[in-house]
Design an enzyme around this catalytic site. Structure first.
Site, PDB file in Angstrom:
ATOM      1  N   ASP A 248       0.857  -1.185   0.000  1.00 50.48           N
ATOM      2  CA  ASP A 248       0.000   0.000   0.000  1.00 50.48           C
ATOM      3  C   ASP A 248       0.895   1.238   0.000  1.00 50.48           C
ATOM      4  O   ASP A 248       2.052   1.176   0.445  1.00 50.48           O
ATOM      5  CB  ASP A 248      -0.913   0.016   1.227  1.00 50.48           C
ATOM      6  CG  ASP A 248      -2.183   0.827   0.981  1.00 50.48           C
ATOM      7  OD1 ASP A 248      -3.226   0.224   0.710  1.00 50.48           O
ATOM      8  OD2 ASP A 248      -2.114   2.065   1.050  1.00 50.48           O
ATOM      9  N   ASP A 293      -7.366  -4.040  -5.625  1.00 52.34           N
ATOM     10  CA  ASP A 293      -8.609  -3.655  -4.942  1.00 52.34           C
ATOM     11  C   ASP A 293      -8.509  -2.151  -4.703  1.00 52.34           C
ATOM     12  O   ASP A 293      -8.146  -1.701  -3.628  1.00 52.34           O
ATOM     13  CB  ASP A 293      -8.737  -4.431  -3.631  1.00 52.34           C
ATOM     14  CG  ASP A 293     -10.017  -4.129  -2.891  1.00 52.34           C
ATOM     15  OD1 ASP A 293     -10.995  -3.698  -3.539  1.00 52.34           O
ATOM     16  OD2 ASP A 293     -10.053  -4.308  -1.657  1.00 52.34           O
ATOM     17  N   CYS A 346     -15.374  -1.517  -4.321  1.00 50.49           N
ATOM     18  CA  CYS A 346     -16.612  -1.661  -3.544  1.00 50.49           C
ATOM     19  C   CYS A 346     -17.553  -0.526  -3.940  1.00 50.49           C
ATOM     20  O   CYS A 346     -18.164   0.124  -3.105  1.00 50.49           O
ATOM     21  CB  CYS A 346     -16.344  -1.675  -2.044  1.00 50.49           C
ATOM     22  SG  CYS A 346     -15.419  -0.264  -1.416  1.00 50.49           S
TER      23      CYS A 346
END
Length: 397
Positions: A248, A293, A346
């Site tokens: 990340d 993601d 999402c």
């Protein structure tokens, strides 16, 4: 249900922090609950659920309330649930019949569903006739979903163990590692959680790692790993054999990954901060599987993060789409020829989902990939969070 001054004050104070001090609802609730260790489970449940409900229905409550005072707003919310108010001076002037008559006359969808006008317009434009049912579903309270850690226990064994503690659950079809609790409760203090037998993870989210088709011994990169939830799932699917780079750009997000991995009995995850393009270039064509993601609007998870709709703007969605495009262009180089890459969000907006994949495939770098399949998971159809999952393969030549 009887109201108590100290718990109502806690709700009102939390609402003030969220809307007047622009803080995140989950952090405010966490801090509020820690402020009084004498509160029992019932008090804590009342505070958390009332705050989340008020955040969820904030625009509607403000429309129906005769005053912008936070106690009056709470009282309006309470009456809207069909409950009665005590004779407190803070609730003076509130009348249940007046509030319900005003509600019954409403015909503005954005107010009824308690969302900004721009979001209602965008949703209707991008989702068409599916929008109304989708936003209605996303305004419902999220269920508590567990992901069984199959490295330590089977789903049936965990279900039986929880049942022995009077925690009822069921296994939803199509989600092989998921258990849904029959009743909402805090499971983080449960011994089974502390033993690493499960994680809390929505069923739709569990589809993401499964889409990568990982096998034991593979080298996998989870390039937008955050706190590492999907990395943990990947490690279980790989039987804790191989290597997972959990990456990340924000190092603080990765801090809990090692702790969570240790609790889960996982040894193959290596957290690594992305310090710039050099980090990506050093990993060129090194991964059998790559998970992207990506950051997104979060509109698919409004059930559990209702304050998202008040923090988003059209400009912030445009900005995050730029980040998504940049990640696809730059990070896709890390997957080997013949390897699999999954792009996931999402979000329920096509502009963040299939449109991004189409744009990538039409680009120079995207010509090296082919789309194998994609899943558009709407909350109204799944009963869980809204997600998008695209599975792409890097061509051999």
């Amino acid at each position: 249900m009887k109201l108590f001054t100290n718990t109502v004050y806690a709700v009102v104070h939390a609402i003030d922090e969220i809307f007047n001090q622009n803080r995140y609802a989950d952090k405010v609730i966490e801090k509020t609950l820690k402020s009084n260790p004498k509160w029992g489970a019932r008090d804590r449940g009342f505070i958390a659920e009332s705050v989340y409900d008020m955040v969820r229905w904030w625009r509607l409550i403000n429309f129906l309330s005769p005053s912008k005072d936070n106690y009056q707003l709470f009282g309006t919310y309470w009456l809207l649930q069909g409950r009665t108010l005590p004779d407190w001076k803070e609730f003076k002037g509130l009348d249940s019949d007046t509030i319900h008559r005003k509600y019954e006359r409403l015909n503005n969808r954005a107010v009824i569903q308690s969302i900004p006008d721009w979001l209602d317009e965008m949703g209707a434009e991008l989702l068409g006739d599916k929008w109304e049912e989708e936003i209605n579903t996303l305004n419902q309270q999220a269920e508590v979903v567990l992901r069984v850690n199959t490295l330590k226990i089977t789903r049936e064994q965990l279900m039986n163990r929880l049942a022995g503690e009077e925690i009822e659950s069921y296994a939803p079809k199509g989600y092989k590692d998921a258990l849904v609790l029959a009743k909402r409760q805090n499971v983080f203090k449960n011994a089974a959680f502390k033993e690493g037998l499960f994680e809390v993870q929505d069923a739709s989210s569990q589809l993401v790692s499964a889409a990568l088709d990982v096998e034991p011994g593979m080298r996998v990169i989870d390039a937008c790993a955050g706190a590492g939830g999907k990395s943990l799932h990947l490690a279980a699917l790989m039987q804790n054999k191989g290597r997972i780079l959990s990456m990340d750009t924000e190092g603080w997000k990765l801090q809990n990954t090692k702790i969570r991995a240790r609790r889960n009995g996982i040894s193959i995850i290596e957290p690594r901060v992305i310090e710039g393009n050099k980090t990506i270039k050093r990993l060129s064509e090194s991964a059998d599987r790559l998970l992207l993601d990506v950051p997104c609007s979060g509109l698919g998870v409004l059930k559990r993060n209702p304050d998202t709709k008040w923090k988003l703007t059209p400009e912030s969605i445009t900005k995050v789409q730029g980040i998504q495009e940049e990640i696809l262009q730059n990070y896709s180089s890390m997957v080997k020829k013949g390897g699999i890459m999954v792009y996931a969000t999402c979000s329920i907006l096509p502009s963040e989902n299939q449109h991004q994949v189409e744009k990538f495939l039409a680009s120079e770098k995207g010509k090296e990939f082919e789309l194998l399949e994609d899943q558009k998971v709407l909350a109204q159809e799944s009963g869980f969070d809204g997600f998008y999952i695209a599975k792409l393969k890097r061509k051999e030549a």
